[in-house]
Design an enzyme around this catalytic site. Structure first.
Site, mmCIF file in Angstrom:
data_model
loop_
_atom_site.group_PDB
_atom_site.id
_atom_site.type_symbol
_atom_site.label_atom_id
_atom_site.label_comp_id
_atom_site.label_asym_id
_atom_site.label_seq_id
_atom_site.Cartn_x
_atom_site.Cartn_y
_atom_site.Cartn_z
ATOM 1 N N GLU A 1 85.697 13.521 7.164
ATOM 2 C CA GLU A 1 84.876 13.963 6.032
ATOM 3 C C GLU A 1 85.427 13.485 4.685
ATOM 4 O OE1 GLU A 1 82.836 17.826 6.063
ATOM 5 O OE2 GLU A 1 83.981 18.302 7.848
ATOM 6 N N HIS B 1 97.759 14.256 30.943
ATOM 7 C CA HIS B 1 97.117 14.205 32.264
ATOM 8 C C HIS B 1 95.913 13.286 32.292
ATOM 9 C CE1 HIS B 1 99.689 17.382 33.913
ATOM 10 N NE2 HIS B 1 99.740 17.767 32.639
ATOM 11 N N SER C 1 79.515 31.024 7.543
ATOM 12 C CA SER C 1 78.885 29.820 6.974
ATOM 13 C C SER C 1 79.102 29.858 5.469
ATOM 14 C CB SER C 1 77.391 29.773 7.276
ATOM 15 O OG SER C 1 76.774 28.763 6.492
ATOM 16 N N LYS D 1 70.757 16.636 7.481
ATOM 17 C CA LYS D 1 70.203 17.983 7.263
ATOM 18 C C LYS D 1 68.800 17.875 6.652
ATOM 19 C CE LYS D 1 74.504 20.721 7.042
ATOM 20 N NZ LYS D 1 75.446 21.566 6.299
HETATM 21 C C1 F6R Z 1 81.327 20.112 4.313
HETATM 22 C C2 F6R Z 1 81.833 20.623 5.574
HETATM 23 C C3 F6R Z 1 80.893 20.757 6.720
HETATM 24 C C4 F6R Z 1 80.224 22.149 6.700
HETATM 25 C C5 F6R Z 1 79.190 22.285 7.828
HETATM 26 C C6 F6R Z 1 78.585 23.676 7.926
HETATM 27 O O1 F6R Z 1 82.336 20.181 3.336
HETATM 28 O O2 F6R Z 1 82.995 20.911 5.700
HETATM 29 O O3 F6R Z 1 81.618 20.556 7.914
HETATM 30 O O4 F6R Z 1 81.205 23.141 6.812
HETATM 31 O O5 F6R Z 1 78.157 21.354 7.642
HETATM 32 O O6 F6R Z 1 78.135 24.122 6.681
HETATM 33 P P1 F6R Z 1 78.552 25.585 6.183
HETATM 34 O O7 F6R Z 1 80.045 25.585 6.160
HETATM 35 O O8 F6R Z 1 77.952 25.742 4.834
HETATM 36 O O9 F6R Z 1 77.981 26.527 7.200
#
Ligand code: F6R
Length: 365
Positions: A246, A262, A107, A358
């Site tokens: 994105e 298919h 992450s 979020k």
């Molecule tokens: C934003 C992006 C999102 C994040 C995702 C998870 O630029 O690419 O797809 O990657 O919301 O967040 P992280 O990567 O911080 O775990």
């Protein structure tokens, strides 16, 4: 209406600033350097899990821009084995995860709730755990629990940090002898192809000599459908789709052959009645004609059918090694999606809907 010379007016950084106030294209241009740095990031090996325990499978757990690095790792593991990699994009890990499983929690922010939940599952299952992050709660957990971890530089959108999120996973697997291949030469080849692409596709190369600008122009007002011709190109097709979602804030779809042949191939019978403006991009590999001539014929026939209702473009991977071919296709999408965002007049960095979602979830506590 398409503004005709937008893509040729953005050659200098000052001119780009109004279309790209947070500098996504500058991050794209720095991607080769990011990958070089990422391949040399130091691992803190921790003492939490015994490296003597045999690893029989690998799960990379993450979401979005952090998960895709796991997909790249899976492609390499499929080629160079000896054990399988599964990419988990959910709160919970599969129930078969146990002490013989290596779980890599990826992450970029270190604060993605699904990944934080999944690492709790991994700990409960007594899995061996490694963490790739730029900080956040995940870094705290890794340090406290003495998991192996790689701390990558923070402060940029996760999807622009794919090099930081992927290469440490590769070096960790190399450290644990979990890939039967030496990657030094492949990494050098990949970096030199990325550097060359940055020169050929960069903002100062005019549209008539710049395939990325040309493709962005061709896709303006269209719904891109990206097809990988086979194998790793399917993973990269999904990355293209996500980058259009994105960076460009548009609908896009992806699939891979032979599976597309298919089922989804029949969508083109009526596609025009649903929307008149599809465009298909085939991601191809220079080796596919040697590796599987039947795939070449499948692409030809599929293209012939789709061309009855939509334009079809091809993008060819570059390089000898799998790593270079994969990353060359990944990198082209970064340019095309950002240039297309410029054409639409949207900020490539903005992710307001993700932030809103979020924030709403955070209210649940
Ligand atoms: C934003 C992006 C999102 C994040 C995702 C998870 O630029 O690419 O797809 O990657 O919301 O967040 P992280 O990567 O911080 O775990």
């Amino acid at each position: 209406m398409l503004e005709e010379n937008v893509l040729d007016s953005i050659a200098s950084a000052e001119q780009r600033a109004s279309r790209d106030p947070h500098g996504m294209l500058d991050l794209v241009l720095k991607f080769p350097a990011q990958c070089r740095e990422a391949a040399n990031i130091t691992w803190h090996y921790g003492v939490g899990a015994s490296e003597a325990v045999e690893i029989r499978r690998i799960v990379v757990t993450g979401l979005g821009g952090s998960a895709i690095g796991g997909d790249f790792l899976r492609c390499l593991a499929d080629e160079y084995g000896p054990i399988p990699v599964l990419v988990n994009r959910d709160y919970h890990l599969p129930h078969w995860v146990n002490r013989n499983t290596l779980v890599i929690a990826a992450s970029y922010s270190g604060n993605t709730e699904e990944t934080l939940q999944a690492i709790r599952d991994a700990s409960r299952a007594e899995a061996q755990i490694a963490v790739v992050t730029s900080g956040g709660k995940l870094a705290d957990i890794a340090k406290q629990a003495s998991y192996a971890y790689a701390l990558v530089p923070g402060g940029q959108p996760p999807r622009s940090a794919t090099g930081y999120m992927f290469f440490p996973q590769l070096t960790y697997l190399a450290h644990r002898s979990l890939l039967r291949h030496q990657f030094e030469h492949d990494i050098e080849e990949t970096l030199s192809i990325l550097e060359s692409l940055a020169k050929r596709l960069g903002p100062d190369v005019p549209t008539d000599q710049n395939p990325a600008k040309q493709l962005a122009r061709a896709l303006y007002g269209k719904i891109p459908v990206i097809y990988g011709s086979q194998g790793y190109r399917g993973v990269v097709a999904y990355r293209w789709k996500s980058q259009f979602n994105e960076n460009t804030k548009i609908a896009a779809f992806s699939n891979v052959l032979p599976e597309q042949n298919h089922n989804e191939i029949l969508a083109w019978v009526q596609a025009q009645k649903q929307a008149p403006n599809w465009a298909v991009i085939f991601l191809r590999d220079p080796n596919e004609r040697f590796e599987n001539p039947r795939i070449v014929r499948r692409v030809e026939v599929t293209t012939e059918l789709i061309r009855r209702v939509a334009p079809v473009y091809e993008v060819l991977a570059e390089g000898e090694s799998l790593l270079a071919r994969l990353f060359s296709l990944v990198y082209i999408a970064d340019f095309v999606s950002v240039y297309l965002a410029y054409l639409y007049g949207v900020c490539p960095t903005d992710i307001s809907y993700i932030d809103y979602l979020k924030a709403e979830l955070a209210k649940l506590g």
